[in-house]
Design a protein around this motif. Sequence first.
Motif, PDB file in Angstrom:
ATOM      1  N   GLN A  63       0.835  -1.197   0.000  1.00 14.26           N
ATOM      2  CA  GLN A  63       0.000   0.000   0.000  1.00 14.26           C
ATOM      3  C   GLN A  63       0.871   1.248   0.000  1.00 14.26           C
ATOM      4  O   GLN A  63       1.926   1.270   0.644  1.00 14.26           O
ATOM      5  N   PRO A  64       0.418   2.333  -0.671  1.00 16.22           N
ATOM      6  CA  PRO A  64       1.225   3.564  -0.699  1.00 16.22           C
ATOM      7  C   PRO A  64       0.862   4.539   0.408  1.00 16.22           C
ATOM      8  O   PRO A  64       1.520   5.590   0.538  1.00 16.22           O
ATOM      9  N   LEU A  68      -2.726   3.586   6.243  1.00 15.31           N
ATOM     10  CA  LEU A  68      -3.194   2.196   6.180  1.00 15.31           C
ATOM     11  C   LEU A  68      -2.176   1.236   6.793  1.00 15.31           C
ATOM     12  O   LEU A  68      -2.398   0.025   6.778  1.00 15.31           O
ATOM     13  N   PHE A  69      -1.084   1.789   7.301  1.00 14.25           N
ATOM     14  CA  PHE A  69      -0.034   1.029   7.976  1.00 14.25           C
ATOM     15  C   PHE A  69       0.493  -0.122   7.123  1.00 14.25           C
ATOM     16  O   PHE A  69       0.481  -1.280   7.542  1.00 14.25           O
TER      17      PHE A  69
END
Length: 634
Positions: A63-64, A68-69
């Motif tokens: 994920q970028p 959202l960790f």
Amino acid sequence: MWCLELLLPLLLIIKDVSGQWNVWIPRDISAMTNSCVVIPCTFMYPSGIRLHYGIHGIWYFGQPYPQLFPPVVFKTRTEIVHESYQGRTKLIGDLHQRNCTLLISNIGTEHSGRYYFRADLGGANIYTYPDFSELKVLDQPNIDIPEEIVADENLELTCYAPDNCPENSPEIQWMYTDYLPEPEYTSDYVAESNTAVLSSTLTFTPRPMHNGQLLGCRVSYPNTTLVYERLISLDVKYAPRSVWVNVSAEVMEGSSVTLHCEVDSNPPPRISWLFGDEQLLWDTASNASLSLEDLTPSQEGIYTCVGDNGYGVMNTSMYLAVLYPPSEPVVNGSLTILEGSSISLQCSTQGNPTPTLTWLKDGELVGAITAAEVSVLELLKLNPQGDGQYRCLAENEHGRASSSLNITVEYAPVLLDESKCTVVREGVQCVCMATGNPEPIIEFYLPNKNITVNDTDGRYNYYTHTDGHTSTGMIKLREKGERLGNGAVNVHCSISNMYGSESFHLELQQEKKYMMAVIVGTIGGVAVIAFIIAAVRYVGHNNKKENGNPGQDLVSKLENPALYYSTVKKDKQCLRKKVVRHVDDDDNNGDNDHSQICLRREHDSLPVADTDTILVQIMSHFSCTVRLIPWRYS
């Protein structure tokens, strides 16, 4: 790896023309398990940003967005990274030179996925680039296999091994090539999805015999224990090479036979069993069996097995002969016609020897018996009696067969004799019966009341019933006063169907029978009188013979008036009883004999001259008796 050495300097001289946040990383990159991979990266940022605190970078996995960790792969400010990347990652590019190249060592298949870079220029100048590089970690090399391998056509197989680890370069070898005819090998470096890849190409010409053979590609890294292998099975396509079927055969009608077909081809062919131009069965397989059960003469002929797999077609034929009695005749379909129409019924069959054809209607012979395979029965001006089942019977020395059809004759309704009105306890019951096809519709009409009674009218206990082509309707009139002036019931019955309609007046059947009873009673009475007269004359004649001097007897009778009166009285009583008994018990033949005995006993002492007197008395008494005796109607 030499590609990356040439590519990185090129990336570093790219200027920020647009003055926007941009990054360049390979969209796809691959590596072998337990080896390493270098993800080349260069980034851009707006030229107006002043770098007071230096440049820092972060690599994320999956994920970028930090909120959202996502797992942290590498971070310049700290050494805190996700546990799966501990001691595995290193930034080999200089961020101040806008180089964000990442090295990942000892990678596993769990590291396959998307990698994102985030630039931290201090303050609010933090940006995560949406572009990503997707890493594919392989546990075996890739072999480029054509969509199809065709026998006797040149074939090239290429094996690929990624060369994205600066620490090791791969080597490629082909395995199990000893059986190949004159194989050739070529090696090269190729670019695949912006990564460095080593390739080795094997070239040869496969044969049908090579179908299913194994080939392998082995990738190794010198000075390491890393070895990767991949095996493939050659799927060589070739046209059918042989088609095998049963030999020709003869079978009896009604028996069963199985025809086998085997085809050698790859892929498995589409096997079709043909009878003439008709396809009886098809299946995609190396063999197919056609089962023919309860064989008929029409199944005699040439059967062909065709194998077609798209690369070629081959077929083989056989002849199947069927010995048979007459086949099931082919006749017209069942027909519905109008009365008076004419039709022709045709029957055709096959048999050896030529069969005889016979037409039967409801089991009875109609038409002529013909010795041919075709028979035509002409039916002219059919009436309702022509309705029924017609059967064509075919016979020869081997057996017989038959087929049937039904002919339905439609006609206008006809009133049946059973239609009548009768007196019942509740009043008058009227029944109307008619036959027709289609079944007649029955309605009753009461002229005195101007009422039509049918199945939509619940009055008069209307009832209807249909049995075959016969319809029955019934009503009950509770008032016996519904009559004409002469005493007859005034009820009309209407019968109708699509071919016609009629209306009839129903008579009261009981009144008609009463009149018949009176006539029959009168005739019976006359017959009884004639019998008695004959009997009395016979008795008188006998008395005359037995009494030689009737005058003497008469004188003696007259001399004793009391005795004479008593005798005549007894005679009258005896005759009255016997006549009444004869009328009431006319079925008892023994009474006639008893009457004769009585007459003879009572009159044997009378003179002949008194016979006429007695007859007058008998006639007078009998006429009175006939008027008094009631007529019993059943």
